[in-house]
Design a protein around this motif. Structure first.
Motif, PDB file in Angstrom:
ATOM      1  N   HIS A  94     -55.428  29.860 120.966  1.00  9.48           N
ATOM      2  CA  HIS A  94     -55.082  29.174 119.916  1.00  9.48           C
ATOM      3  C   HIS A  94     -53.996  28.112 120.198  1.00  9.48           C
ATOM      4  O   HIS A  94     -53.826  27.179 119.452  1.00  9.48           O
ATOM      5  CB  HIS A  94     -54.252  30.251 118.774  1.00  9.48           C
ATOM      6  CG  HIS A  94     -53.003  30.354 118.817  1.00  9.48           C
ATOM      7  ND1 HIS A  94     -52.319  31.277 119.650  1.00  9.48           N
ATOM      8  CD2 HIS A  94     -51.974  29.856 118.046  1.00  9.48           C
ATOM      9  CE1 HIS A  94     -51.164  31.422 119.182  1.00  9.48           C
ATOM     10  NE2 HIS A  94     -50.855  30.380 118.281  1.00  9.48           N
ATOM     11  N   PRO A  95     -53.144  28.247 121.335  1.00  8.75           N
ATOM     12  CA  PRO A  95     -52.383  27.266 121.660  1.00  8.75           C
ATOM     13  C   PRO A  95     -53.082  25.980 121.984  1.00  8.75           C
ATOM     14  O   PRO A  95     -52.534  24.877 121.609  1.00  8.75           O
ATOM     15  CB  PRO A  95     -51.350  27.881 122.931  1.00  8.75           C
ATOM     16  CG  PRO A  95     -51.606  29.264 122.754  1.00  8.75           C
ATOM     17  CD  PRO A  95     -52.735  29.443 122.293  1.00  8.75           C
ATOM     18  N   THR A  96     -54.100  26.118 122.668  1.00  7.78           N
ATOM     19  CA  THR A  96     -55.228  25.066 122.945  1.00  7.78           C
ATOM     20  C   THR A  96     -55.512  24.303 121.699  1.00  7.78           C
ATOM     21  O   THR A  96     -55.174  22.948 121.741  1.00  7.78           O
ATOM     22  CB  THR A  96     -56.216  25.481 123.720  1.00  7.78           C
ATOM     23  OG1 THR A  96     -56.010  26.039 125.154  1.00  7.78           O
ATOM     24  CG2 THR A  96     -57.142  24.214 123.818  1.00  7.78           C
ATOM     25  N   PRO A 135     -51.744  37.640 116.255  1.00  7.55           N
ATOM     26  CA  PRO A 135     -52.564  37.404 114.836  1.00  7.55           C
ATOM     27  C   PRO A 135     -53.929  37.017 115.172  1.00  7.55           C
ATOM     28  O   PRO A 135     -54.863  37.775 114.353  1.00  7.55           O
ATOM     29  CB  PRO A 135     -51.686  36.724 114.081  1.00  7.55           C
ATOM     30  CG  PRO A 135     -50.385  36.698 114.718  1.00  7.55           C
ATOM     31  CD  PRO A 135     -50.398  37.095 116.132  1.00  7.55           C
ATOM     32  N   VAL A 136     -54.224  35.951 115.785  1.00  5.25           N
ATOM     33  CA  VAL A 136     -55.534  35.541 115.923  1.00  5.25           C
ATOM     34  C   VAL A 136     -55.570  34.835 117.460  1.00  5.25           C
ATOM     35  O   VAL A 136     -54.693  34.168 117.773  1.00  5.25           O
ATOM     36  CB  VAL A 136     -56.100  34.500 114.971  1.00  5.25           C
ATOM     37  CG1 VAL A 136     -57.667  34.296 115.014  1.00  5.25           C
ATOM     38  CG2 VAL A 136     -55.502  34.860 113.952  1.00  5.25           C
ATOM     39  N   THR A 137     -56.705  35.287 118.243  1.00  9.27           N
ATOM     40  CA  THR A 137     -56.519  35.176 119.823  1.00  9.27           C
ATOM     41  C   THR A 137     -57.648  34.381 120.335  1.00  9.27           C
ATOM     42  O   THR A 137     -58.725  35.018 120.205  1.00  9.27           O
ATOM     43  CB  THR A 137     -56.391  36.604 120.540  1.00  9.27           C
ATOM     44  OG1 THR A 137     -55.383  37.330 119.847  1.00  9.27           O
ATOM     45  CG2 THR A 137     -55.781  36.472 121.904  1.00  9.27           C
ATOM     46  N   GLY A 138     -57.648  33.206 120.423  1.00 10.47           N
ATOM     47  CA  GLY A 138     -58.732  32.430 120.834  1.00 10.47           C
ATOM     48  C   GLY A 138     -59.147  32.810 122.138  1.00 10.47           C
ATOM     49  O   GLY A 138     -60.143  32.780 122.567  1.00 10.47           O
ATOM     50  N   SER A 139     -58.077  32.890 123.420  1.00  9.26           N
ATOM     51  CA  SER A 139     -58.727  33.542 124.638  1.00  9.26           C
ATOM     52  C   SER A 139     -59.743  34.852 124.758  1.00  9.26           C
ATOM     53  O   SER A 139     -60.511  34.903 125.268  1.00  9.26           O
ATOM     54  CB  SER A 139     -57.561  33.793 125.551  1.00  9.26           C
ATOM     55  OG  SER A 139     -56.715  34.480 125.283  1.00  9.26           O
ATOM     56  N   LEU A 140     -59.005  35.725 123.971  1.00 10.29           N
ATOM     57  CA  LEU A 140     -59.757  36.736 123.577  1.00 10.29           C
ATOM     58  C   LEU A 140     -61.195  36.683 123.216  1.00 10.29           C
ATOM     59  O   LEU A 140     -62.044  37.393 123.507  1.00 10.29           O
ATOM     60  CB  LEU A 140     -59.101  38.027 122.763  1.00 10.29           C
ATOM     61  CG  LEU A 140     -59.751  39.253 122.375  1.00 10.29           C
ATOM     62  CD1 LEU A 140     -59.841  40.162 123.780  1.00 10.29           C
ATOM     63  CD2 LEU A 140     -58.443  40.233 121.717  1.00 10.29           C
ATOM     64  N   ALA A 159     -55.631  35.227 130.371  1.00  8.04           N
ATOM     65  CA  ALA A 159     -54.604  35.897 129.799  1.00  8.04           C
ATOM     66  C   ALA A 159     -54.742  37.389 130.105  1.00  8.04           C
ATOM     67  O   ALA A 159     -53.837  38.289 129.317  1.00  8.04           O
ATOM     68  CB  ALA A 159     -54.908  35.586 128.234  1.00  8.04           C
ATOM     69  N   GLY A 160     -55.262  37.834 130.930  1.00  6.18           N
ATOM     70  CA  GLY A 160     -55.489  39.493 131.357  1.00  6.18           C
ATOM     71  C   GLY A 160     -56.187  40.381 130.617  1.00  6.18           C
ATOM     72  O   GLY A 160     -55.957  41.642 131.050  1.00  6.18           O
ATOM     73  N   TRP A 161     -57.218  40.037 129.756  1.00  4.93           N
ATOM     74  CA  TRP A 161     -57.538  40.842 128.797  1.00  4.93           C
ATOM     75  C   TRP A 161     -58.583  41.917 129.366  1.00  4.93           C
ATOM     76  O   TRP A 161     -59.226  41.479 130.302  1.00  4.93           O
ATOM     77  CB  TRP A 161     -58.443  40.193 127.467  1.00  4.93           C
ATOM     78  CG  TRP A 161     -57.703  39.344 126.567  1.00  4.93           C
ATOM     79  CD1 TRP A 161     -57.334  37.856 126.669  1.00  4.93           C
ATOM     80  CD2 TRP A 161     -56.555  39.552 126.017  1.00  4.93           C
ATOM     81  NE1 TRP A 161     -56.741  37.407 125.940  1.00  4.93           N
ATOM     82  CE2 TRP A 161     -56.082  38.505 125.282  1.00  4.93           C
ATOM     83  CE3 TRP A 161     -56.295  40.696 125.476  1.00  4.93           C
ATOM     84  CZ2 TRP A 161     -55.051  38.666 124.192  1.00  4.93           C
ATOM     85  CZ3 TRP A 161     -55.168  40.965 124.599  1.00  4.93           C
ATOM     86  CH2 TRP A 161     -54.655  40.018 123.804  1.00  4.93           C
TER      87      TRP A 161
END
Length: 276
Positions: free
Chosen positions: A76-78, A213-218, A156-158
């Motif tokens: 989401h930061p991207t 809240p909402v995770t683009g990487s995941l 991100a380590g998921w």
């Protein structure tokens, strides 16, 4: 000297229902300590800093901080930072934007919505029994609730688990003191035919983000895993943030060469300047 600043809501077309990211423009003169301190101060899941690119390939360089430290990539930061860069007058060198970050170049498409190309996984493969026991304890579930699992680390380590269904995901009440360094992504399927195909939650308490809240990487890593094994189709929409009163919608598309694109709505909610 004050720097331009935007706060962008990502992954929701409804105001204040997505995941906000704080974006600082023209941040080349800031130190690591200033960046980390501002990220702790905003207390958002991520705060980003737009810098001049270090390679001819990229349009800009991005550094991404959580309250607990720096990440080599986050989704989401991207999208939020690309939105802020374009809104501030940035002009990509090609048809796509190219963002330089810790995992290398990340491609961003412009269209109905911004979308980034899912980066390669840094770690994948099965989750050993000892880690599955830790995950079950942290999520306060039985091992039998876990249908499948996979390391899904794209920076991100998921580590990810597929639960029985979306309702099981929404009912989770994790024990954040038991995560022991794990960043756990959870997904469960909704019945066919609805607005969204899957429900997602992401927990990273040791990074200062009990629930994102909402995770683009995941969502990118989940798509690579679950499209790859046939659990999900090449194109679908996930919901995330429901348990937090958000309305996140992540659009997943796969193009002809197999590239998975992760997209969502982006809108600036705050614009101004910041003195650091």
């Amino acid at each position: 000297m004050p720097l331009s600043f935007r706060q962008v809501d990502v992954f929701s077309s409804e105001p204040l229902r997505g995941n906000p990211v704080a974006v600082v423009h023209d941040a080349d003169g800031l130190t690591d300590e200033q960046m980390a301190a501002f990220a702790r101060w905003t207390n958002l899941s991520e705060t980003t800093f737009l810098l001049s690119p270090a390679t001819d390939e990229a349009d800009y360089r991005l550094r991404i901080f959580t309250p607990g430290g720096e990440l080599p990539f986050a989704g989401h930061p991207t999208l939020g930072s690309a939105h802020a860069w374009l809104e501030a007058g940035g002009r990509p060198r090609g048809e796509e934007l190219v963002q330089e970050c810790g995992v290398g170049p990340v491609r961003v498409q412009r269209g109905e919505r911004l979308a980034f190309a899912a980066p390669p996984l840094l770690r994948s493969g099965p989750v050993v029994d000892a880690d599955l026991e830790r995950i079950a304890r942290a999520l306060r579930i039985d091992r039998s609730d876990v249908v499948d699992s996979q390391w899904a680390d794209n920076g991100a380590g998921w580590v990810a688990v597929l639960l029985r269904d979306a309702d099981t995901v929404l009912a989770l009440s994790p024990d954040f003191g038991a995560f022991d360094g794990l960043d756990i992504g959870v997904v469960g399927l909704h019945p066919d035919g609805g607005e969204v195909r899957a429900e997602v939650r992401g927990f990273a308490p040791d990074a200062g983000i009990p629930e994102d809240p909402v995770t683009g990487s995941l969502n990118a890593a989940l798509a690579q895993w679950l499209i790859g094994n046939g659990t999900l189709p090449p194109t679908f929409v996930t919901a995330q943030g429901t348990a937090l009163g958000r309305a996140g919608r992540v659009h997943v598309d796969t193009d002809g060469d197999g590239t998975i694109w992760i997209g969502g709505a982006t809108v600036t909610t705050i614009a101004g300047s910041v003195s650091l």
